[in-house]
Design an enzyme around this catalytic site. Structure first.
Site, PDB file in Angstrom:
ATOM      1  N   CYS A 256       0.395   2.658   6.273  1.00  0.00           N
ATOM      2  CA  CYS A 256       0.607   1.300   6.758  1.00  0.00           C
ATOM      3  C   CYS A 256       0.775   0.397   5.539  1.00  0.00           C
ATOM      4  O   CYS A 256       0.298   0.706   4.457  1.00  0.00           O
ATOM      5  CB  CYS A 256      -0.533   0.831   7.655  1.00  0.00           C
ATOM      6  SG  CYS A 256      -2.187   0.966   6.950  1.00  0.00           S
TER       7      CYS A 256
ATOM      8  N   HIS B 281      -8.489   4.286  -2.207  1.00  0.00           N
ATOM      9  CA  HIS B 281      -7.089   3.908  -2.034  1.00  0.00           C
ATOM     10  C   HIS B 281      -6.665   3.040  -3.220  1.00  0.00           C
ATOM     11  O   HIS B 281      -6.753   1.810  -3.160  1.00  0.00           O
ATOM     12  CB  HIS B 281      -6.966   3.159  -0.701  1.00  0.00           C
ATOM     13  CG  HIS B 281      -5.640   2.543  -0.403  1.00  0.00           C
ATOM     14  ND1 HIS B 281      -4.444   2.960  -0.956  1.00  0.00           N
ATOM     15  CD2 HIS B 281      -5.323   1.513   0.431  1.00  0.00           C
ATOM     16  CE1 HIS B 281      -3.457   2.202  -0.479  1.00  0.00           C
ATOM     17  NE2 HIS B 281      -3.963   1.320   0.345  1.00  0.00           N
TER      18      HIS B 281
ATOM     19  N   GLY C 189       1.286  -3.771   3.917  1.00  0.00           N
ATOM     20  CA  GLY C 189       1.089  -5.209   4.054  1.00  0.00           C
ATOM     21  C   GLY C 189       2.292  -5.916   4.650  1.00  0.00           C
ATOM     22  O   GLY C 189       3.423  -5.444   4.549  1.00  0.00           O
TER      23      GLY C 189
ATOM     24  N   CYS D 202       0.800  -1.230   0.000  1.00  0.00           N
ATOM     25  CA  CYS D 202       0.000   0.000   0.000  1.00  0.00           C
ATOM     26  C   CYS D 202       0.832   1.280   0.000  1.00  0.00           C
ATOM     27  O   CYS D 202       0.303   2.356  -0.270  1.00  0.00           O
ATOM     28  CB  CYS D 202      -0.943   0.007   1.194  1.00  0.00           C
ATOM     29  SG  CYS D 202      -2.148  -1.321   1.116  1.00  0.00           S
TER      30      CYS D 202
END
Lengths: 402, 292
Positions: A388, A358, A390, A91
């Site tokens: 944040c 996102h 993965g 991400c």
């Protein structure tokens, strides 16, 4: 070390990541080459000055495969000497691409580099790339793999965020995004997407629901109850976090980031490269960092990487004027805010992915540009962008205006 | 009578009778060796053109009984490399004979008259055809995995390639099926009256051509049934199966973990590689048990 400056930023509006979304008819390669064309055209850029294009993409398979960055360079009619590389830090890929592009400049190995990202979640759905992490039993067991939503609910359970807390945050995200759009705060960076006839397909973020309130959010069903209870992931999380009795499933489609399509590009270079191209620097990359965190809960990296990058920059939380943390899930933002004691008026001031979506590989580059625009609008100096990531990671970048 | 016997009929069909009411334990070197020797004798006999393996009685393996004894034997082998070799040799006796049966070019049919679990079922799975008695009480399956043992007669590989990984995992973690359910799961070819099982299996072998003696996974056109971890959907099914395994075992069973991993690998590698992995995981569990 060479200083790296941000010269410009563009992004597409974000289209709903479904077959009925406005950008579904646009291939991801066209989203990526579209932002490359936009950043070139609005700056009158001689693309032969660009050394490399680094694009984040989290599902780099199918029509997002084959090093989409290089192919996008070719499709955008850049000089053929411009290289391209696709990277994946889940991400945070869009921000990581920008950081890696900046690193090329800061190390003196490149003069001008574009960072950015692309993701058509409607055309290459999340999970398309497979991977050992969740499917290979030994790997899943070793890492206590559980999907992100379970981690988000685990954060809410462990730190005491209830349904009303996460929903209230989501309402704020929608309200702030709506106000930002109404006041034209994103206007400078948006490159509308056009269709094959040249008509505008999308000029605003399509995912927003400005009418959202606590009542409408309260009617939504928790999204991860079945994953937790029927698919065994609550049990996995409790093996890793035995202190948690029962995981409270508070996240819904309404207080989690939206699934969308989009792309972004950030033009970076040395001072000399900017002068050679006749560009005015908008900000300097002050510092960046990535960090690993516990992978089962997965989403606690932003606080840790923020402390790391602040230390690296010799700064404190109080030295940052605006924070931008990707709204992957409401609990992620609430935890970050709580642990770092960040003033609500400094954090995600124009909303975020809960309202606007996102697009995995692009988001980091999008929110870097969003916060730069806002620094300029408010005439402030410093911003910290973080996401944040993965498998338990966090990535962060500090920028300051020049 | 009883035990493991074999004979060759005038029609060129070799009949191997496996009558082991106590169950066939792949780790039991003596019994496995007897079965392996009989298979090799029939494969090597030029008068034999096909083989029927007849299970006249129930052969159900309780599971785990012998693993402690094998671990104790291994403990006596102090050199680490020699211990690995000894463990591999021990777990490979039945599996390698069954692979020779499967690839030996002679059609082999299992005539299953009664319930089978464990090693006897693994023998049946290695045949090219399974004919089962129409008996509602009959069950086919595997014993629960226990601390130091997993199936080592090829079941982790054959069940996945026949029934798909998710269905296979249910059996491998200690499940069983009725004949009808086993047929629906593609593990049984034919269900016939109990008194016709041997005759039907024999008739099939008599009429089978050379192509019948080749398993699907040994051809270029093999398509894995069920969940394929390389696909979006199959990867998700594996992920959930992994989480549910955690929920069931609490992460406390290395043997259950090995079975899970072998089912995953079965989807991704050729049969001989998968069988080799099965032997290595089975050997590792014995070596780990010997270390305690």
């Amino acid at each position: 070390m060479t200083d790296c400056y941000i010269y410009d930023h563009v992004r597409t509006p974000r289209g709903r990541g479904r077959p009925d979304g406005a950008l579904h008819e646009v291939a991801p390669i066209d989203l990526a080459s579209g932002v490359l064309r936009a950043v070139r055209d609005r700056n009158g850029l001689d693309t032969s000055l660009v050394d490399d294009v680094v694009l984040g993409c989290v599902m780099p398979v199918g029509e997002q495969g084959h090093d989409i960055a290089r192919v996008a360079v070719l499709c955008a009619d850049y000089a053929e000497t411009v290289a391209g590389v696709q990277i994946n830090r889940f991400c945070a890929s869009g921000l990581e691409a920008t950081n890696m592009a900046a690193a090329q400049v800061m190390s003196g190995q490149s003069d001008m580099v574009i960072g950015g990202g692309v993701e058509s979640m409607s055309r290459v759905p999340i999970g398309s790339d497979g991977g050992a992490w969740h499917t290979n039993p030994e790997v899943a067991f070793k890492t206590y793999f559980a999907p992100q939503g379970i981690g988000a609910d685990l954060i809410a359970t462990k730190w005491g965020f209830f349904r009303d807390d996460v929903d209230a945050y989501a309402v704020q995200s929608q309200r702030r995004a709506a106000q930002a759009w109404a006041e034209g705060r994103f206007a400078r960076s948006i490159a509308p997407v056009t269709d094959v006839l040249g008509d505008t397909l999308l000029a605003t973020d399509e995912h927003m629901r400005p009418a959202t309130d606590m009542q409408s959010l309260g009617a939504l069903k928790p999204a991860f109850t079945s994953l937790g209870e029927d698919c065994g992931y609550d049990a996995v999380a409790k093996l890793r976090y035995p202190e948690v009795d029962a995981i409270r499933h508070v996240h819904t489609g309404g207080n989690s980031s939206g699934i969308v399509d989009g792309a972004a590009a950030v033009l970076l270079g040395s001072k000399e490269a900017g002068i050679a191209a006749g560009l005015k620097a908008r900000a300097r990359i002050r510092a960046f960092a990535s960090i690993g965190s516990e992978p089962c809960i997965m989403l606690t990296g932003p606080e840790k990487v923020t402390r790391k990058v602040l230390k690296r920059a010799g700064m404190t939380v109080d030295d940052i004027d605006l924070f931008e943390l990707n709204e992957a899930f409401a609990s992620v933002v609430l935890l970050f805010q709580k642990l770092l004691e960040i003033d609500n008026d400094k954090l995600n001031v124009n909303g975020g992915a809960i309202a606007m979506g996102h697009p995995l590989g692009a988001t980091g580059a999008m929110i870097l540009g969003t916060v730069l625009d806002e620094l300029e609008r408010r005439d402030l100096n410093t911003a910290l962008v973080t996401l944040c990531v993965g498998a338990g990671m966090g990535t962060a970048t500090i920028i300051e205006r020049v | 009578m009883g035990g493991v016997t074999h004979a060759v009929g005038a029609d060129g069909v070799g009949i191997l009778t496996v009558d082991l009411p106590q169950g066939l334990d792949a780790l039991d070197a003596a019994t496995s060796g007897t079965v392996a020797a009989a298979i090799d004798a029939l494969l090597g006999d030029q008068a034999v053109r096909g083989i029927v393996i007849h299970f006249p009685t129930a052969s159900e393996q309780a599971g785990g009984a012998d693993a402690g004894a094998v671990a104790a034997e291994l403990r006596a082998v102090t050199d680490a490399a020699a211990r690995r070799k000894a463990a591999l040799a021990r777990v490979s006796v039945l599996q390698s004979a069954l692979r020779r049966l499967e690839t030996g070019g002679k059609p082999a049919a299992a005539a299953i008259g009664a319930s089978l679990s464990g090693g006897a079922f693994e023998v049946a799975l290695a045949c090219h055809r399974r004919v089962v008695a129409d008996d509602a009480a009959l069950r086919l399956g595997m014993p629960r995995v226990s601390e130091a043992r997993i199936p080592s007669g090829g079941a982790t590989q054959r069940l996945v390639r026949m029934a798909g990984a998710i269905a296979a995992l249910k059996l491998l973690h200690g499940g069983s099926l009725t004949a009808a359910d086993a047929q629906a799961a593609k593990l049984v070819d034919e269900i016939v009256p109990a008194d016709a099982v041997l005759a039907r299996a024999t008739a099939w072998v008599q009429s089978a051509g050379a192509e019948a003696a080749v398993r699907a996974w040994d051809t270029k056109t093999f398509r894995l049934p069920g969940a394929d971890p390389r696909t979006h959907h199959g990867g998700g099914q594996f992920a959930v199966a992994n989480a549910l395994q955690r929920k069931a075992t609490g992460g406390r069973s290395p043997a259950a973990d090995a079975v899970q991993q072998l089912a995953y690998q079965a989807c991704l590698v050729p049969m001989d590689v998968g069988l080799r992995l099965e032997s290595k995981y089975a050997a590792r569990l014995l070596i780990d048990a010997a270390a305690h």
